[in-house]
Scaffold this motif. Sequence first.
Motif, PDB file in Angstrom:
ATOM      1  N   THR A  15       0.894  -0.729   0.099  1.00 33.78           N
ATOM      2  CA  THR A  15       0.418   0.135  -0.470  1.00 33.78           C
ATOM      3  C   THR A  15       0.871   1.465   0.231  1.00 33.78           C
ATOM      4  O   THR A  15       0.637   2.323  -0.143  1.00 33.78           O
TER       5      THR A  15
ATOM      6  N   VAL B 244      -2.617  -1.540  -5.491  1.00 35.72           N
ATOM      7  CA  VAL B 244      -3.596  -1.722  -4.077  1.00 35.72           C
ATOM      8  C   VAL B 244      -3.544  -3.054  -4.843  1.00 35.72           C
ATOM      9  O   VAL B 244      -4.896  -3.035  -4.022  1.00 35.72           O
TER      10      VAL B 244
ATOM     11  N   ALA C 149      -2.222  -5.430  -2.982  1.00 31.66           N
ATOM     12  CA  ALA C 149      -2.226  -5.097  -1.337  1.00 31.66           C
ATOM     13  C   ALA C 149      -3.779  -5.838  -0.966  1.00 31.66           C
ATOM     14  O   ALA C 149      -4.376  -6.552   0.151  1.00 31.66           O
TER      15      ALA C 149
END
Lengths: 265, 449
Positions: free
Chosen positions: B409, B417, B420
Motif C-alpha cells: 500500500t 493497491v 494489496a
Amino acid sequence: MNDMRIVERDVSTAEIKINARDVNVHYGTSHALKNVDIEILNNNVTAFIGPSGCGKSTFLRCLNRMNDTIPSAKVSGLIALDGEDIYDSKVDPVQLRAKVGMVFQKPNPFPKSIYDNVAYGPRIHGLTRSKAELDQVVETSLKKAALWNEVKDRLHSPGTGLSGGQQQRLCIARAVATSPEVLLMDEPCSALDPIATAQVEELIDELRNQFAVVIVTHSMQQAARVSQKTAFFHLGNLVEYGETGQIFTNPRDPRTESYISGKIG
Amino acid sequence: MTDISASPAGKSKGSSLLELDSRTRRRNAAERRFQIYGIVAIAIALAALLMLLVSIFSGGSSAFRQTFATFDMTLPAEQLDPEGNRDPAEMARVTTIGYQNVLRAGLVAAVRDAGIVPDGVADADITGILSPEAAADLRNRVLANPDLIGTTVDIDALVHGRIDGYFKGRVTMESAVRDANITPERLQIAEAMVENGLMSTRFNWGFVTKPDASDQRPEAAGLGVALLGSLYMMLVVLVLAVPIGVAASIYLEEFAPKNRFTDVIEVNISNLAAVPSIVFGILGLAIFINFAHLPQSAPIVGGLVLTLMTVPTIIISTRASLRAVPPSIRDAALGVGASRMQSVFHHVLPLAMPGILTGTIIGLAQALGETAPLLLIGMVAFVRDYPDAPPEGLFDPASALPVQVYNWTQRADPAFVERASGAIIVLLAFLLVMNAIAIILRRRFERRW
C-alpha cells in the motif's frame, strides 16, 4: 422396630474401623467442627444427621481428606483408620482415597462410557492385570450397585445418558470398583426420586457386608431405615452418638430430641 | 384454597386480565425497544462487514488475474548458448539483457507476422508492452531446461503492468496520454493482439507463489515469500505458545497456591494481554536480535515475538475454560483416588479442550494479522528468495502477509493497491482455514456432562 435387638447385637460384635479423637476443623476464621470424638464400626452403616451447616458433611470430607482441596480448611485432632493416623505427613491422600471411597450428593459420572466410569479407579490404581480381569471387576461392581441388568447391553454408551438414579448407582459402582474399606456417602439420595432412593438404600444395606458405610443424610427416616449407628451434629458439635434405635426412640440430649421431633433444624 | 376457587373469575381484584395495566405496557415497551436496539446494532455490524468485503473483493479479486502475451518463437542457440555445449554454468553468462533482446525479437516477429500493426509502427512500441520480468522468466525457464534451445517454444510472457491495468479498467487511453510508462499506441497494439489471440487475461497462480517484485514491475509481484513467512511464524507460535500457555494456566489454576505472589502473576498476565503489540516488537528487537543475535527478518524471531504476544491470550482463555469445568468432576476423580494431575489430565483438560482451542485460535488469528512488531524486527525488508524448509528456513529472511500488505500500500504504482487488496483476500482465506480447523477440532472434542 421389632428387629432392633438383632441390630444391637450386630453392632456389639463389630470392630472399630475409624477412630476420631478431638477433631476440629476451621474454614479460615469460622470454626466448623468442634472437638468431635467418634468411633465408626466396620460392617455397619453409620448415619450423620443434623440441620444444614452443622458440620456433618465437613466431618465426612475429613475422613478421606477431601478437605485438602479447600485451601482455607484446617483440620486438627486425630483420625485413625485401622489405627493409622490418616493426617500423618507420610500418608498420601491418593492412597487413602483408594481405601476410603466416596459418593457425592449430586450424581457426577465422568463424561465417558459406563464401562470407563467403573474401570477408571481400577485402572489408575493398577488393580487388574488383564482386560478380562478388568471386565470382571466392572461386572461385579455394577452388580453390587444393582445396575448390571439395566446397563449390561450398553456398557459403552455414555454414563451421562443414564437417569439420575442410575447415575448415582453408577457412581456407587465406581466407588466400589476400587474395593475400598470404607464408603462415604454425602446425601446420596437427595437428588433422587423415591423409587431410586429405595434402590440405593437397599444397596447400602447390602454394601455394609463388605465395608463400613458412612452416610450423611437430611432424611431422618432414611437414617432410621438404613443405619445401625447414628450421630447427631448441631452447630459443629457432635451432640449425640449411639445406636440408631436408641437415638430415635430414646435420645439422651434434649437437642437431639428437639431435632428429631422437628422443633429445631 | 377453597376461597380462591370460589371467587368469580376476573373480578377478584377489580382488574381484568384482558387489559394491560400501564406498568405492564411500559415493561413490554422497554423490552421491544431493547430488541430494536439489538437489531440495529447487528444491522450496523453487518453493513460494515458487507462494505469491507465488497471493497476488498472489488479491489482485490483482479489481483488473481494477469495479462500474458502468448506466442511461439524459436530460441536461437547462437545467442543463448554461444559455446554450444548446453552447459548451464556457461549458459548462465548470458544475462537477462540477452534474453530480453531475443524475446523482443520474437514478439516483434510474431506481431508483424499476424499483420495487426501498420508498417509505420516502431519496434519499440511493440516491445514496450512486455514486462521487464518476462525476460527473467524466460531465462529461468531455459536454464532449468537447456534442451529448449534451438526448438520452438510457447512463450507466456508477462505484459507491462499498465497494459494489464488497461484490461482491468485501471488505465484508459486518456490517462495513457499523460503517462510516461505507456502510450496509447501500445494500448492499441495490445488490443489488436487480444483480438488475434496473442494476448489474454487469465488466472494467475504466480500471485500466490511468486516472491515480491520491485516498484517498476507490479505485474510480477507475488505473495510466495510472505505466505511462507507467515506459515513458519504460525508454526513457531503454535509449537511454543500453546504448550507454554496451556501448561502455565493449568499450573496457575489447579496447582499453584493462592497467595500474594500468584495474585501478582495473575494481574500481570492480564496486563500483558493489553500491552500494545509494538512494545513486543521493541522487546523482540532488544532481546532476540540485539542480545541473542538471532538473524533479522527471520520467521523464528517473528514467531518468538508473536508467541510473547499470544501466550497471555491463551492463558486467559484456558484458565476461563478450566474454571468452567464443574467441580463435581474434580471431586469425582479425587474421590476414586486419582492424583491431582490425573484428575486434571484425564478429566478436566478434555472437558476444557473446546474452550482452550477457541482461545488458541483467537490468539493465533491475532498473531497472524499482527504487523507492528514485525516492522521493528525487520520483516518489512524486501525479500525475493524463498526461505528453506524448516527448521533451517526459520532462520532465513522472509516477509509476512500483513507486512506485505503494508508494504504494497506504500508503493506508488496503483497496480500495487490492487495487489494489496488481493493479499488481504489471501490473509482472510488463511484465517478462514484456521478457524475451520478449530471448529472441526472442537466438534471432535466437545462432550456434554
